[in-house]
Scaffold this active site. Structure first.
Site, PDB file in Angstrom:
ATOM      1  N   SER A   1       0.838  -1.198   0.000  1.00  0.00           N
ATOM      2  CA  SER A   1       0.000   0.000   0.000  1.00  0.00           C
ATOM      3  C   SER A   1       0.870   1.244   0.000  1.00  0.00           C
ATOM      4  O   SER A   1       2.002   1.224   0.518  1.00  0.00           O
ATOM      5  CB  SER A   1      -0.891   0.024   1.252  1.00  0.00           C
ATOM      6  OG  SER A   1      -1.546   1.277   1.396  1.00  0.00           O
TER       7      SER A   1
ATOM      8  N   TYR B   1      -1.529  -0.938  10.078  1.00  0.00           N
ATOM      9  CA  TYR B   1      -1.701  -1.219   8.653  1.00  0.00           C
ATOM     10  C   TYR B   1      -0.460  -0.828   7.863  1.00  0.00           C
ATOM     11  O   TYR B   1       0.052  -1.614   7.053  1.00  0.00           O
ATOM     12  CB  TYR B   1      -2.924  -0.459   8.138  1.00  0.00           C
ATOM     13  CG  TYR B   1      -3.226  -0.683   6.673  1.00  0.00           C
ATOM     14  CD1 TYR B   1      -3.764  -1.889   6.229  1.00  0.00           C
ATOM     15  CD2 TYR B   1      -2.998   0.318   5.740  1.00  0.00           C
ATOM     16  CE1 TYR B   1      -4.056  -2.098   4.890  1.00  0.00           C
ATOM     17  CE2 TYR B   1      -3.291   0.128   4.396  1.00  0.00           C
ATOM     18  CZ  TYR B   1      -3.820  -1.084   3.977  1.00  0.00           C
ATOM     19  OH  TYR B   1      -4.114  -1.274   2.642  1.00  0.00           O
TER      20      TYR B   1
END
Length: 257
Positions: free
Chosen positions: A149, A164
């Site tokens: 990401s 995350y």
């Protein structure tokens, strides 16, 4: 000699609006056999049947908990049985799409949350790759794509916060390190780092938050799932044979480096 038909295994592929399903459909467009793996076995089988029917390719769906080794191995042996029986072509690609995010600020996180986010995003990538990799090495050809990401590159700033971003950074390290170990095997591994994508992963985000995310992107919008899927399937193609250990940004210019 014609192009060899292979099977693509896609985790997290049963969500109607997810990158995983879009990726499975994009593989099917290119003639790959399809394996849909997700937590819900019934939904996985249903999605696989829909994709198989729409694109006239062999397709199967099974339950998997990517964070659980026994579940991953069970899914692998189901797929192996389908390959061995001739119902599916040899597995040639694994797309590690399954993931979860969390918008919880660092001081409000718990160890349970931290471990859960790492288990799905990082450990899941490890377990699924480890299960399917040996057969690719034996075959002398394979493509592994991991889902990181932009949050791993810029330190969050989209929706997911510290757990995350940290888990997705681990995926990048995993990808680069494994690429070195896979030298001369015919198997490549590459990562994609999407920015904001039009999916349902940002559960709980508001319209205002979504508008603010879009304003921060030079192209003025979030990515479509197909745009991400098309990069994943390219990395799985014969044309991507000289790419390994790379990170492909799909962020509309929100992060440039």
């Amino acid at each position: 000699m014609g192009k060899k038909i292979r099977t693509a295994v896609v985790t997290g592929a049963a969500s109607d609006k997810g990158i995983g399903r879009a990726t499975a459909e994009r593989y099917a467009e290119d003639g790959w056999g399809i394996v849909v793996l997700d937590l819900d076995g019934e939904k996985s089988a249903k999605v696989a049947a829909e994709i198989g029917s729409s694109y006239d390719v062999p397709a199967f769906g099974h339950a998997i908990d990517v964070a659980d080794e026994a579940s991953v191995n069970s899914a692998y042996f189901r797929v192996k049985a389908e390959v061995d029986s001739g119902a599916l072509p040899t597995v040639g690609a694994v797309a590690n799409i399954a993931g979860i995010t969390s918008p919880v600020p660092f001081m409000e996180t718990t160890l349970e949350l931290w471990n859960k986010v790492f288990a799905v995003n990082a450990t899941g990538t490890y377990l699924v790759t480890k299960a399917f990799l040996p057969d690719m090495i034996t075959e002398g050809w394979g493509r592994i794509v991991t889902m990181s990401s932009v949050s791993a590159q810029r330190g969050g700033g989209v929706f997911g916060k510290v757990p995350y971003s940290s888990a997705k950074a681990a995926v990048l390290g995993f990808t680069k390190s494994l690429a070195r170990e896979l030298e001369n095997t015919g198997v490549t591994i590459n990562a994609v780092t999407p920015g904001a994508v039009d999916t349902n992963i940002r559960v709980g985000s508001t319209d205002e938050q979504e508008a603010a995310i879009a304003r921060g992107i030079p192209l003025g919008r979030t990515a479509t799932t197909r745009e991400v899927a098309s990069v994943i399937t390219f990395l799985s193609s014969e044309d991507a044979a000289y790419l390994t250990g790379t990170t492909i940004d799909i962020n509309g210019g929100s992060h440039m480096h």
